[in-house]
Each structure stands twice: as C-alpha cells, then as structure tokens.
Design an enzyme around this catalytic site. Sequence first.
Site, PDB file in Angstrom:
ATOM      1  N   SER A 162      28.338  31.904  34.329  1.00  0.00           N
ATOM      2  CA  SER A 162      27.150  32.139  35.159  1.00  0.00           C
ATOM      3  C   SER A 162      27.290  33.374  36.041  1.00  0.00           C
ATOM      4  O   SER A 162      26.307  33.893  36.553  1.00  0.00           O
ATOM      5  CB  SER A 162      26.883  30.924  36.049  1.00  0.00           C
ATOM      6  OG  SER A 162      27.984  30.709  36.930  1.00  0.00           O
TER       7      SER A 162
ATOM      8  N   LYS B  88      29.754  33.239  38.563  1.00  0.00           N
ATOM      9  CA  LYS B  88      30.224  32.712  39.852  1.00  0.00           C
ATOM     10  C   LYS B  88      31.510  33.392  40.336  1.00  0.00           C
ATOM     11  O   LYS B  88      31.670  33.650  41.533  1.00  0.00           O
ATOM     12  CB  LYS B  88      30.410  31.194  39.776  1.00  0.00           C
ATOM     13  CG  LYS B  88      31.400  30.702  38.746  1.00  0.00           C
ATOM     14  CD  LYS B  88      31.392  29.185  38.654  1.00  0.00           C
ATOM     15  CE  LYS B  88      32.426  28.680  37.643  1.00  0.00           C
ATOM     16  NZ  LYS B  88      32.124  29.153  36.259  1.00  0.00           N
ATOM     17  N   SER B  89      32.439  33.675  39.416  1.00  0.00           N
ATOM     18  CA  SER B  89      33.681  34.345  39.831  1.00  0.00           C
ATOM     19  C   SER B  89      33.405  35.772  40.285  1.00  0.00           C
ATOM     20  O   SER B  89      33.999  36.254  41.259  1.00  0.00           O
ATOM     21  CB  SER B  89      34.693  34.346  38.685  1.00  0.00           C
ATOM     22  OG  SER B  89      35.147  33.040  38.410  1.00  0.00           O
TER      23      SER B  89
ATOM     24  N   THR C 147      44.236  28.617  40.063  1.00  0.00           N
ATOM     25  CA  THR C 147      44.664  27.234  39.903  1.00  0.00           C
ATOM     26  C   THR C 147      44.860  26.838  38.442  1.00  0.00           C
ATOM     27  O   THR C 147      45.266  25.718  38.154  1.00  0.00           O
ATOM     28  CB  THR C 147      43.625  26.282  40.534  1.00  0.00           C
ATOM     29  OG1 THR C 147      42.355  26.512  39.906  1.00  0.00           O
ATOM     30  CG2 THR C 147      43.509  26.521  42.030  1.00  0.00           C
TER      31      THR C 147
ATOM     32  N   HIS D   2      39.827  38.673  34.378  1.00  0.00           N
ATOM     33  CA  HIS D   2      39.739  38.453  35.819  1.00  0.00           C
ATOM     34  C   HIS D   2      40.628  39.439  36.576  1.00  0.00           C
ATOM     35  O   HIS D   2      40.222  40.003  37.594  1.00  0.00           O
ATOM     36  CB  HIS D   2      40.148  37.017  36.154  1.00  0.00           C
ATOM     37  CG  HIS D   2      39.046  36.020  35.966  1.00  0.00           C
ATOM     38  ND1 HIS D   2      38.549  35.264  37.001  1.00  0.00           N
ATOM     39  CD2 HIS D   2      38.331  35.672  34.876  1.00  0.00           C
ATOM     40  CE1 HIS D   2      37.591  34.471  36.548  1.00  0.00           C
ATOM     41  NE2 HIS D   2      37.444  34.703  35.255  1.00  0.00           N
ATOM     42  N   ARG D   3      41.841  39.644  36.088  1.00  0.00           N
ATOM     43  CA  ARG D   3      42.769  40.550  36.777  1.00  0.00           C
ATOM     44  C   ARG D   3      42.254  41.984  36.779  1.00  0.00           C
ATOM     45  O   ARG D   3      42.398  42.719  37.761  1.00  0.00           O
ATOM     46  CB  ARG D   3      44.138  40.492  36.111  1.00  0.00           C
ATOM     47  CG  ARG D   3      44.912  39.231  36.433  1.00  0.00           C
ATOM     48  CD  ARG D   3      46.224  39.169  35.671  1.00  0.00           C
ATOM     49  NE  ARG D   3      47.001  37.995  36.039  1.00  0.00           N
ATOM     50  CZ  ARG D   3      48.028  37.542  35.349  1.00  0.00           C
ATOM     51  NH1 ARG D   3      48.407  38.170  34.241  1.00  0.00           N
ATOM     52  NH2 ARG D   3      48.687  36.470  35.753  1.00  0.00           N
TER      53      ARG D   3
END
Length: 400
Positions: free
Chosen positions: A233, A235-236, A254, A271-272
């Site tokens: 979506s 969100k991150s 996590t 992500h990184r």
Amino acid sequence: MELTLLGTGAPAGLPRPACSCAACAVALGEDARAATSVLIDETLLLDLTPGAAFAAARAGHSLAGVRQVLLSHPHDGPPVEVPAGLPQPGRVPDGRELALLTGHRVRAVALDAPGTGYAVTGPAGQRMLYLPPGGAPAGLERGPVESYDMVLADVVRRPDALARLRAVGAVGPTTDVVAVHVDHDVPPGTEVRRRLAAAGVRVVPDGTTLVVGVYEDVPDVPRRTLVLGGARSGKSVEAERRLEAFPDVLYVATGGSRNGDTEWASRVFAHRERRPGSWRTAETCDLVPLLKDDGAPLLIDCLSLWLTDAMDAVGAWDDAEWAGGGERELRARVRELTDAVRDTRRTVVAVSNEVGSGIVPATASGRRYRDELGRLNAAFAGECEQVVLVVAGQAMVLRG
C-alpha cells in the site's frame, strides 16, 4: 528581521508550464506558486525572478529600497529583466561575508550541489538560512555551527539537508523551517502540508510575510505515530518519509534476515536502498528495551512481524497451549509493549498491516492471527498522537 516570500515555488513555478500531471492540474489559488524569491526588510532580495516587482506590490511592499540582489543558483531560460532602480544581481563567493549599510550581514554557505546558500543576520541579531533548490549545506562538521531562527529550504526534494542541520544543532525545536522551491513532486494543498508538518516544517502561500524569531507557528512533530496499510500500500514509504529529515534514525527490522529466502532478501534489499545512508539498522523483536532507552528516533517495521514472533513464543498456534496460558501470556506481552510506548521519550514511527478488512481466513490459526493483530493495532494506536492509514499510496489521517 522581516521577510516576504514573493514566490515559494520551484524555478519553473507551480503549475509547471505545459505539464499535465495531477499535481499541476490542481495547483490553483494559493497553491499556485511563482519561483521562490525572498525580500528581507525591503533591503535585500534573494533570487530575482520574473514579476518580482509586481509580486512585492501585491504583498504590500516595494523593491525601491533594495540595496543588494543576490542569486543562489544558476537560472535557466531567458535572462530575467532587472527592474529599474535595482542593483545588478550577483553572488557571494563561498565562505565570504557581505556587510550591508543597513546592518545586515550575509555569509555565503557552501553546498553539495551547484549554487550558494545565504546565512543572513539581521541588525538585531536574528539569523536565517536560505538554501537554493536541490541544495544542502556542505562541510558542517568542520566547525562550530550557530543555530538559526528560521530556515528556508527545499525540504521536499532534499530532506537530508534538514537532517544535516539538525545533526549539528543548526536547527533546533524552535527553529521555524519553511519549505520553498515547492514543485509538483507532492500534491499541493492538504497533502504537502501534511507531509511537511510531520517533519516539523510548514509551507505558506506566495506573498506571506514572516517575522524571524517568532515561533508560534512552528509545527509540533508527533512523537508517536502508527502507520497502517495493506500489502504494497505504501505504508513503509510513508513511515520512512516521516523521518528522513531527522539524523541518526534507528530502523528496527522485526522480520530478521530469513536465510535462504531469496524473495524475502529482495524485499529487505529494496527497503535498505530507500533508507538514508546515515540511518542505523537493528534486527530484533525485543522492542521494549529500545522504547525505554533515550536516543534517536525509532522506525519500527513492522508490528505484524513482531506479533508473529510473539505468537510463536507463546505457542499460539496450538489450541491447547493457547487455552492453557498462551493467550494470557500474549496479552501480557502486548500490554508491556503498549506501556513502553506510552512512557517512551523517543520519537517513534511504527508500521503495521491492516488485515481485518479482507477475506476471512480459512484456518483457525489465520483467524486467530487476524484478531490478535487487530487488537494490537488498536492498543498501539491508543498510545499514539497520530495514526495514518495508507491506501493505494494515499495517506489518510485517522488521528492527529
């Protein structure tokens, strides 16, 4: 020291000429912006742009008293005509200081991109910093830095500029940070104001007059935020965007590394790559000690995986273990986490999945996980000043 923003937009203005994007299509009224130009005490003009004299008149000011015109960046396009009576525009070499007869002092600030920043000190000692589009200060770590009362910067495209200034103390809690050089990167109006306010920044219409050193309008950064959303979506991205203007963020992953899972590894890599290089990463589900410690802002991604780990630990997938104490132990773990969020002194942005709006899971364990995640999200949200739901990349503020 008083300054008037004759324009607050990118060099091409907003909307951009001949641009058909959605942001330009709705950039109307006070959301339409001329190229950024700043008039200081009707004496100093930073960046001469087309129509500056008319813009000053509309704001109730005049350029007749301007004694110095300074340019901060290379101006593309046809030459801008200098209005009659104005001195020829120039630039100050990096590190040099210019003293005006009016009592203003201007120091040229070196940047990591083409252009020049200007630190202006008023006759009464107020200090403001003006940065050109796409520019961030360079070499801040090489010497003592005084704090500024106001900063005008391209925060949307260069949030790291603000992070650098915060890291050395040049921007503090009372610094009024105003976004300029606003382009079509973000939808205008409510959305750009929302994004900037999360970083402690505000945006104002063209023609606004600001008094340097007046702090009443500095946005309060929410200390605890929960960002909810479904799979993919955005969100991150929303959570990361909220902290990219802050230094020394601790990213708490996590999910672990899941050795051998190549699909998961590609997700972690993506992500990184998005995160600023100055951020640190901790791979752990032990969140309570981090929340109890003082320190840099925390970005927790995500609570859904924390819950999976917690349910594994209490044997939640086995009906007998669940009924024999697993449910009670999970409730205690969630209470311990939310109590730590309530008491934390750190800035926290947490991400979690919103899974209760779709298909009912076919298995009892799936339904149990769905229910417990809904309870966890509700409990965590109850301790946050701001809660955001992201749908199709669009953030809807549920609280704050």
